[in-house]
Enzyme design. Structure first.
Site, PDB file in Angstrom:
ATOM      1  N   ALA A  66       5.900  -9.202 -20.093  1.00  0.00           N
ATOM      2  CA  ALA A  66       5.284 -10.063 -19.078  1.00  0.00           C
ATOM      3  C   ALA A  66       5.184 -11.489 -19.619  1.00  0.00           C
ATOM      4  O   ALA A  66       5.182 -11.707 -20.822  1.00  0.00           O
ATOM      5  CB  ALA A  66       3.890  -9.542 -18.736  1.00  0.00           C
ATOM      6  N   GLY A 107       5.932  -5.335 -21.220  1.00  0.00           N
ATOM      7  CA  GLY A 107       6.384  -4.938 -19.884  1.00  0.00           C
ATOM      8  C   GLY A 107       7.862  -4.623 -19.850  1.00  0.00           C
ATOM      9  O   GLY A 107       8.324  -3.854 -19.017  1.00  0.00           O
ATOM     10  N   GLU A 110       7.987  -1.122 -20.776  1.00  0.00           N
ATOM     11  CA  GLU A 110       7.391  -0.331 -19.687  1.00  0.00           C
ATOM     12  C   GLU A 110       8.378  -0.185 -18.531  1.00  0.00           C
ATOM     13  O   GLU A 110       8.453   0.853 -17.893  1.00  0.00           O
ATOM     14  CB  GLU A 110       6.091  -0.990 -19.221  1.00  0.00           C
ATOM     15  N   GLU A 130       1.010  -5.458 -26.912  1.00  0.00           N
ATOM     16  CA  GLU A 130      -0.118  -6.005 -26.160  1.00  0.00           C
ATOM     17  C   GLU A 130      -1.402  -6.073 -26.973  1.00  0.00           C
ATOM     18  O   GLU A 130      -2.214  -6.974 -26.803  1.00  0.00           O
ATOM     19  CB  GLU A 130      -0.344  -5.193 -24.896  1.00  0.00           C
TER      20      GLU A 130
HETATM   21  N1  T1G Z   1       5.426 -14.771 -22.359  1.00  0.00           N
HETATM   22  C1  T1G Z   1       5.602 -16.097 -22.267  1.00  0.00           C
HETATM   23  N2  T1G Z   1       6.329 -16.838 -23.144  1.00  0.00           N
HETATM   24  C2  T1G Z   1       6.921 -16.166 -24.150  1.00  0.00           C
HETATM   25  C3  T1G Z   1       6.789 -14.774 -24.318  1.00  0.00           C
HETATM   26  C4  T1G Z   1       5.998 -14.070 -23.362  1.00  0.00           C
HETATM   27  N3  T1G Z   1       5.845 -12.751 -23.427  1.00  0.00           N
HETATM   28  N4  T1G Z   1       7.487 -14.422 -25.426  1.00  0.00           N
HETATM   29  C5  T1G Z   1       8.021 -15.547 -25.924  1.00  0.00           C
HETATM   30  N5  T1G Z   1       7.703 -16.593 -25.163  1.00  0.00           N
HETATM   31  C6  T1G Z   1       8.128 -17.987 -25.350  1.00  0.00           C
HETATM   32  C7  T1G Z   1       7.508 -18.598 -26.584  1.00  0.00           C
HETATM   33  O1  T1G Z   1       6.235 -19.129 -26.277  1.00  0.00           O
HETATM   34  C8  T1G Z   1       8.534 -19.682 -26.905  1.00  0.00           C
HETATM   35  O2  T1G Z   1       8.294 -20.732 -25.989  1.00  0.00           O
HETATM   36  C9  T1G Z   1       9.850 -19.028 -26.526  1.00  0.00           C
HETATM   37  O3  T1G Z   1       9.517 -17.997 -25.592  1.00  0.00           O
HETATM   38  C10 T1G Z   1      10.569 -18.426 -27.718  1.00  0.00           C
HETATM   39  O4  T1G Z   1       9.624 -17.544 -28.340  1.00  0.00           O
HETATM   40  C11 T1G Z   1       2.287  -6.053 -18.547  1.00  0.00           C
HETATM   41  C12 T1G Z   1       0.687  -7.209 -20.423  1.00  0.00           C
HETATM   42  C13 T1G Z   1      10.320 -12.044 -27.692  1.00  0.00           C
HETATM   43  C14 T1G Z   1      10.409 -11.424 -30.124  1.00  0.00           C
HETATM   44  O5  T1G Z   1       3.846  -9.928 -26.821  1.00  0.00           O
HETATM   45  O6  T1G Z   1       7.350 -11.360 -29.712  1.00  0.00           O
HETATM   46  O7  T1G Z   1       4.068  -7.490 -21.414  1.00  0.00           O
HETATM   47  O8  T1G Z   1       8.067 -22.606 -27.674  1.00  0.00           O
HETATM   48  O9  T1G Z   1       9.732 -18.632 -30.612  1.00  0.00           O
HETATM   49  O10 T1G Z   1      11.285 -15.945 -32.415  1.00  0.00           O
HETATM   50  O11 T1G Z   1       1.938  -4.449 -20.187  1.00  0.00           O
HETATM   51  O12 T1G Z   1       8.735 -14.333 -28.553  1.00  0.00           O
HETATM   52  O13 T1G Z   1      10.252 -22.203 -26.517  1.00  0.00           O
HETATM   53  O14 T1G Z   1       8.281 -23.091 -25.226  1.00  0.00           O
HETATM   54  O15 T1G Z   1       8.715 -16.320 -30.300  1.00  0.00           O
HETATM   55  O16 T1G Z   1      13.194 -15.460 -30.740  1.00  0.00           O
HETATM   56  C15 T1G Z   1       4.002  -8.616 -24.405  1.00  0.00           C
HETATM   57  C16 T1G Z   1       5.858 -11.846 -27.375  1.00  0.00           C
HETATM   58  C17 T1G Z   1       3.556  -9.536 -23.335  1.00  0.00           C
HETATM   59  C18 T1G Z   1       6.159 -10.433 -26.916  1.00  0.00           C
HETATM   60  C19 T1G Z   1      11.250 -13.643 -29.342  1.00  0.00           C
HETATM   61  N6  T1G Z   1       5.124  -9.198 -25.111  1.00  0.00           N
HETATM   62  N7  T1G Z   1       7.052 -12.550 -27.783  1.00  0.00           N
HETATM   63  O17 T1G Z   1      11.009 -14.217 -30.608  1.00  0.00           O
HETATM   64  O18 T1G Z   1      11.219 -16.690 -30.011  1.00  0.00           O
HETATM   65  S1  T1G Z   1       2.190  -8.877 -22.446  1.00  0.00           S
HETATM   66  C20 T1G Z   1       4.933  -9.839 -26.281  1.00  0.00           C
HETATM   67  C21 T1G Z   1       7.682 -12.267 -28.968  1.00  0.00           C
HETATM   68  C22 T1G Z   1       2.885  -7.612 -21.531  1.00  0.00           C
HETATM   69  C23 T1G Z   1       2.556  -5.709 -19.973  1.00  0.00           C
HETATM   70  C24 T1G Z   1       1.935  -6.623 -20.947  1.00  0.00           C
HETATM   71  C25 T1G Z   1       8.821 -13.168 -29.332  1.00  0.00           C
HETATM   72  C26 T1G Z   1      10.201 -12.536 -29.092  1.00  0.00           C
HETATM   73  P1  T1G Z   1       8.752 -22.270 -26.375  1.00  0.00           P
HETATM   74  P2  T1G Z   1       9.738 -17.310 -29.912  1.00  0.00           P
HETATM   75  P3  T1G Z   1      11.741 -15.602 -31.024  1.00  0.00           P
END
Ligand code: T1G
Length: 712
Positions: A66, A107, A110, A130
């Site tokens: 998400a 997500g 999921e 999460e």
């Molecule tokens: N939402 C919004 N922005 C995100 C994002 C996310 N989930 N993941 C990454 N970004 C943005 C980040 O801020 C950066 O922005 C750019 O993407 C590159 O990220 C409903 C509730 C996927 C392994 O916790 O682990 O799903 O600086 O530098 O090193 O149940 O990003 O370019 O403007 O980290 O290649 C759960 C979090 C969400 C994964 C990529 N998901 N992200 O790593 O790039 S909650 C996460 C990561 C959810 C559901 C629930 C990593 C990555 P900018 P980056 P990277």
């Protein structure tokens, strides 16, 4: 081959519809993107020529989950969420196959769990992170995963929260197949067989293969005992356990409803807001306002000068990140000792199963230990980690300037000293900067990048790039004494010391900060880093560093150097916590009382609230000064330094985020009280005063970068 449809990069091959998640950079399943995705899915469901659907991801991954930005506001009326997308898959009679390459997180996973089949490439990593955001999987993950792999394995997977390699995910039973070749083609060939629906929702969740269902209440109770208290970082974990319990005890639809309620409670909670702040603050670090864009230099080879503890740790950091490194020291004995230390560390990791023999051997081969400085000539980056003395460091920089190739960057691991003074000892000041690692360098995630007056944009771009390669949280700091973290810790320790001089036992001070969420208190921290180091830095600080007594000098004279000497502010016993457990020592408390009397320090009875306030507000006040002076760029940068470098509890978001939680005006007023009671060391920062006056927040203030950064 399936032509990609620009609308949603979807296409058709015979009776199989391919839908490619394509929302750069991480295929985040935002409300806006889910609306498009939902349309594409419903179109495929309505199209009689489509008998099966394959999902895959563009941009080198399946999906990062998400869009975390969406959680800060209520979903717009009528918004399509991941839950709606997943419900569409659930209700369809057509089989869905997830073809995963790269990461499938949150997500994203999921969505894959709502598919009937999941296949992935060997490099893929799947996870439900999460919990790291103070949340729980809110799109059915807490209900499907326990049904697929059992409640205990599912809970472990979700509490761990990290991306798990495909091979392990296959073992767990989440994946059906690992595909060495083209995972999309394999998925399409599977889909052409129109395999039967396999809804996970139709399964009954068990606890674990060998655990009877009657044991559920016991297992749940045990799980609650194994996670931190709700008020101290465990809020989401306890809710996650509740959700998994629902998966075991309730019908699917009821469990999903329970999950949604728990998610909504968490998404509004202070700990989750703080953890999401940390998530985004980390990703802001390398964005330096006003810095001209520059291409980072490639660092194919690194060098380290100084084969001591720090030098060895820095060398291991490069080696474990795949960067060959030469460790140089004039003292041959130190070189031999470093070689043994490093090889011993790699073998320890093999024993712990963290490394294979082959990996350990390769890493060992990538480090050269020598007393021949010419080994550094072809290094792209050399980090000096010699004794914390400016003259010694200037000599090293002058020597390196004559040895390292002209394009080579020169960095200092100094924790306090003047980068400009070191740069002046070279003919390449634009290539000189600070790389302040934290002990142990190969484990601590924080790295302070110190910018000298002459440091070029390309040097800084390279510093951030190598920081990412080394898997560090690289924070830019101005060239001021103590940079960011240590400058703040000086004030924090000053207050701890003052409390001890006023008659509060070190054990009590430490206990109060541990209750707040620190892994250890200020006195145990001082014992860990070494009282001799603390005294040396205090001398570098001059008057401002001294307490009102000479207790620290006396302890150092008595060789009570801290944990390494089995005695410091506390005593240590190998039979207790392997000699790492601080034990209150009345001898030290008496020494404080005796020296305080001599110094005329009035004893003071204090509340836990005062102990917490004096230590935490000292951090906040100093952090505000560092923003005002331009030593730190943003409040979030200060938070990252203190969370990753000094153990500030992440569920409080860091000192600056915490100040907003308390209310800047309240913090400011308490600091004014402390100033009236304890003196000018509590003078509030002007930035804090201005924010308090307008009853604003620090998170709105991007710091007053008006200050010229000086190494005062
Ligand atoms: N939402 C919004 N922005 C995100 C994002 C996310 N989930 N993941 C990454 N970004 C943005 C980040 O801020 C950066 O922005 C750019 O993407 C590159 O990220 C409903 C509730 C996927 C392994 O916790 O682990 O799903 O600086 O530098 O090193 O149940 O990003 O370019 O403007 O980290 O290649 C759960 C979090 C969400 C994964 C990529 N998901 N992200 O790593 O790039 S909650 C996460 C990561 C959810 C559901 C629930 C990593 C990555 P900018 P980056 P990277």
């Amino acid at each position: 081959m399936i032509p990609a449809d620009p609308s949603l990069a979807s296409g058709q091959d015979d009776k199989v519809r391919l839908i490619t998640l394509d929302n750069p950079p991480v295929n985040a399943l935002s409300f806006a993107y889910c609306a498009k995705l939902y349309q594409a899915i419903e179109a495929a469901h309505a199209d009689d020529s489509v008998e099966a659907i394959v999902f895959t991801g563009a941009n080198g991954l399946f999906s990062g989950g998400a869009d975390v930005n969406d959680f800060n506001n209520e979903p717009p009326a009528g918004a399509i969420t991941i839950r709606d997308v997943i419900r569409a898959l659930e209700l369809s009679v057509k089989p869905h196959i997830a073809a995963i390459d790269g990461v499938a997180l949150g997500g994203g996973l999921e969505l894959a769990l709502a598919c009937d089949y999941r296949i992935a490439t060997p490099r893929s990593k799947l996870g439900l992170p999460e919990i790291k955001l103070g949340l729980l999987p809110g799109a059915g993950g807490t209900q499907r995963l326990p049904r697929l792999i059992g409640a205990r394995a599912g809970l472990e997977f979700m509490l761990k929260g990290s991306g798990v390699p495909a091979a392990r995910v296959l073992e767990l039973g989440i994946l059906d197949e690992i595909v060495d070749g083209n995972v999309i083609e394999r998925a399409i060939s599977l889909a052409k067989e129109v395999p039967p629906k396999r809804r996970i929702s139709a399964l009954q969740a068990t606890i674990a293969p060998e655990v009877p269902m009657q044991a559920a209440p016991f297992v749940v109770a045990q799980a609650h005992k194994m996670v931190p208290p709700e008020e101290n970082g465990g809020f989401a974990a306890h809710k996650l356990i509740d959700a998994v319990q629902a998966a075991v005890e309730l019908p699917f639809a009821f469990g999903v409803a329970r999950e949604a309620r728990l998610f909504d409670e968490l998404v509004r909670s202070e700990p989750s807001l703080a953890l999401r702040h940390i998530f985004f603050a980390e990703r802001e670090l390398s964005k330096v306002p006003g810095l001209e864009p520059a291409l980072p230099l490639a660092v194919a080879k690194a060098g380290v000068v100084g084969a001591g503890t720090m030098g060895s740790g820095i060398a291991i950091t490069f080696a474990q990140s795949g960067v060959p490194v030469a460790v140089v020291d004039t003292n041959e004995e130190a070189v031999d000792k470093a070689r043994q230390t490093v090889m011993g560390m790699f073998m320890y990791q093999v024993q712990k199963g963290r490394l294979t023999q082959e990996e350990a051997w390769q890493r060992g081969q990538s480090i050269t230990f020598t007393d021949d400085w010419s080994e550094l000539a072809d290094a792209d980056l050399v980090v000096e980690a010699v004794f914390e003395d400016l003259d010694v460091k200037r000599e090293v920089f002058a020597k390196l300037d004559g040895i390292v190739k002209p394009a080579g960057l020169l960095a200092s691991n100094t924790s306090t000293l003047d980068i400009d003074a070191m740069a002046a000892a070279t003919k390449r000041p634009e290539k000189v900067f600070g790389m302040h690692f934290f002990v142990p360098a190969n484990i601590m995630p924080l790295l302070e990048i110190v910018r000298g007056r002459a440091t070029s944009a390309q040097t800084l771009a390279t510093a951030f790039a190598i920081g990412k390669t080394l898997k560090k949280k690289a924070v830019l700091a101005g060239n001021a004494f103590g940079f960011i973290g240590n400058r703040m810790v000086f004030d924090y320790v000053r207050e701890a010391f003052a409390l001890a001089e006023e008659g509060t036992a070190p054990a009590r001070v430490d206990a109060v900060l541990k209750v707040f969420g620190f892994p250890m208190g200020p006195f145990a921290m001082s014992d860990l880093s070494g009282l001799d180091i603390g005294l040396h830095v205090q001398k570098l600080q001059g008057k401002s560093g001294r307490g009102r007594t000479n207790v620290l000098e006396q302890l150092v004279e008595q060789k009570r150097l801290g944990q390494k000497a089995m005695a410091g502010f506390f005593k240590y016993d190998k039979a207790v916590g392997k000699g790492r457990e601080p034990i209150a020592d009345p001898v030290v408390e008496q020494l404080f009382a005796q020296e305080a009397r001599k110094a005329g320090v009035a004893p003071r009875v204090v509340t836990d609230r005062e102990i917490r306030g004096r230590l935490l507000y000292a951090l906040i006040n100093r952090g505000a000064y560092l923003l005002e002076e331009g030593v730190a760029l943003r409040p979030g940068d200060v938070d990252i330094v203190y969370v990753y470098g000094y153990g500030f509890p992440p569920h409080h978001g860091g000192p600056m985020w915490y100040a907003d939680e308390v209310g800047v005006r309240r913090v400011y007023e308490r600091i004014r009280d402390f100033e009236a009671t304890f003196g000018p060391q509590w003078k509030p920062s002007a930035l804090l005063a201005r924010i308090a006056e307008r009853d604003g927040t620090l998170r709105q203030a991007q710091g007053d970068k008006s200050g010229e950064v000086t190494h005062a």
